[in-house]
Design a protein around this motif. Structure first.
Motif, PDB file in Angstrom:
ATOM      1  N   ARG A  98       2.191   1.726  -3.471  1.00  0.00           N
ATOM      2  CA  ARG A  98       1.180   2.292  -4.376  1.00  0.00           C
ATOM      3  C   ARG A  98       1.017   3.788  -4.131  1.00  0.00           C
ATOM      4  N   ASN A  99       0.956   4.185  -2.876  1.00  0.00           N
ATOM      5  CA  ASN A  99       0.828   5.610  -2.556  1.00  0.00           C
ATOM      6  C   ASN A  99       2.064   6.385  -3.006  1.00  0.00           C
ATOM      7  N   ASP A 124       0.837  -1.206   0.000  1.00  0.00           N
ATOM      8  CA  ASP A 124       0.000   0.000   0.000  1.00  0.00           C
ATOM      9  C   ASP A 124       0.870   1.254   0.000  1.00  0.00           C
TER      10      ASP A 124
END
Length: 467
Positions: free
Chosen positions: A176-177, A173
């Motif tokens: 992705r950020n 995550d």
């Protein structure tokens, strides 16, 4: 670190860059500081890498990561002043006496996303280029190698101002950020599948990206070349890091008549070198259970579809050791010929001619590297002209990436953009065009309205410019 925290960190870096763009002295200072970190914490870094793999040779990490990084820093420091110079170019004749030149300026704040297989090298090598180019840097190591990622974060954040260089860690995550941030340039090393996602995430910000991916890099042996020498060099490149190398020879192409010699020479090589490698504790383990099981499934799939598996070592492996195999009789529908292997498995694909080898390479996604073993200049020239790949080594494997004055990068599915040495400096720079005009200039006569003498001159200019 969540999205808002990442955005705040990048905002602070952008504000700092606006206040002061790093000049020559600051860049040199940063490069020397990075060199000192590598030297002072060498053993700690090597131990962290070994913990990530379960086992990895001390000397292999020195040879493949620490020493190349120190050499890259030395090369950058030696050449930075000349890289930063403005470069004069010939001016267009109709703009005489104007002068034209270009100069490199840093892009700004860049993001670097590293890869687990060479965590130190693949995080810090692009960082060296980005520092040399004068950028601020936000670094995200791979979470698959958490010990080296955590150590890089601790060492870099303790030695650099976070508004200049900062390292963040986190799971998928976080990655992705990170890739969705509004960087001035984003550099990613990893798989083709993830590279597509990174590029998609960067697109809304119009962030330029460099993607260093992978693919199936072929090794090709012409029957006139020494099979013994070729096999030694192919297996050497294949067994570094137990095949977990983006430029490792992925498969071998040759005429079927060479199969027996290839197997014999591979066994000879293993008998001469592999036991010593094991005794010295210098054979790397597969990074985790998931990747180990993937390699086993590749072998099983190939065997079920008719391939002949030839184990090159007979003893029982320890934990995640994976011993090398040759695989004969491979077909295109086998997973081992469709996926990047990233392990010590070497399929042998029998194609009989130079034209056939070229056709096969060109009918598949473009590889990151190509290795051709031949001494005939005409055939070598044809191979170079008629195949597309990120890079090529003739009569050896992988070492083209160690040439400081050659660009390293992929092509098509194996990536876009390049780095290393001046090419890395250029990747992280804006090549800015500059023209300097003088008090008297013919351009003063090129403004509308185009009537009378101006109209006549314009028509004559058009006639003169015809090819």
């Amino acid at each position: 670190m969540d999205r808002s925290e990442l955005e705040q960190l990048l905002f602070r870096q952008k504000q700092a860059f606006k206040r002061e763009v790093p000049g020559y002295e600051r860049r040199i200072e940063a490069l020397r500081k990075l060199s000192s970190i590598l030297e002072e914490h060498q053993e700690e870094l090597i131990h962290a890498v070994a913990r990530d793999f379960g086992w990895r040779s001390h000397d292999e990490t020195l040879l493949l990561e620490i020493y190349p990084l120190q050499d890259e820093i030395r090369h950058a420091i030696k050449n930075l002043k000349s890289w930063m110079k403005s470069r004069r170019v010939s001016g267009s004749w109709f703009l005489y006496p104007a002068k034209a030149f270009y100069q490199y300026q840093p892009k700004g704040c860049v993001g670097i996303m590293g890869a687990w297989n060479y965590q130190l090298m693949l995080c810090l090598s692009p960082m060296i280029d980005a520092l040399a180019a004068g950028n601020h840097i936000l670094l995200k190591p791979s979470e698959i190698a958490p010990h080296s990622a955590g150590l890089l974060k601790r060492l870099l954040n303790a030695n650099f101002d976070e508004a200049y260089v900062s390292c963040v860690t986190g799971d998928a995550d976080t990655a992705r950020n990170f890739s969705a941030l509004g960087f001035d340039h984003l550099f990613f090393t990893g798989s083709t599948t993830t590279g597509k996602k990174v590029m998609e995430a960067a697109a809304p910000n119009l962030t330029p990206v460099t993607l260093e991916l992978g693919g199936k890099s072929p090794a090709i042996i012409h029957p006139s070349y020494s099979v013994e020498r070729a096999v030694k060099r192919i297996l050497t490149g294949k067994l570094f890091n137990a095949g977990q190398t983006c430029v490792a020879p992925d498969y071998l192409m040759c005429p079927e008549s060479l199969n027996t010699q290839i197997e014999e020479q591979a066994r000879n090589f293993m008998q001469q070198h592999f036991q010593e490698l094991l005794d010295a504790g210098q054979y790397t383990w597969i990074i985790n259970d998931k990747h180990y099981e993937r390699l086993q499934s590749l072998l099983k799939d190939a065997e079920e579809k008719g391939a002949k598996l030839v184990p090159l070592w007979d003893s029982e492996p320890e934990d995640r050791q994976f011993f090398p195999y040759l695989i004969f009789g491979v077909q295109e529908d086998m997973r081992i010929m469709q996926e990047e292997i990233f392990g010590p498995l070497l399929p042998v694909l029998n194609i009989e001619s130079l034209s056939g080898w070229i056709s096969y390479v060109e009918s598949n996604p473009r590889p990151l590297a190509l290795y051709y073993f031949d001494s005939n200049k005409k055939r070598i020239r044809r191979m170079l002209q008629e195949t597309n790949s990120g890079g090529v080594t003739i009569n050896d494997t992988i070492y083209h990436l160690a040439q400081h004055n050659l660009p390293f990068g992929g092509n098509g599915d194996s990536g876009m953009g390049h780095y290393h040495g001046f090419d890395g400096f250029e990747t992280f720079s804006k090549k800015k065009a500059v023209m300097k005009q003088y008090s008297f200039a013919p351009t003063d006569f090129l403004r509308p309205p185009f009537t009378g003498v101006k109209k006549t001159l314009l028509r004559k200019l058009g006639s003169f410019l015809k090819a």
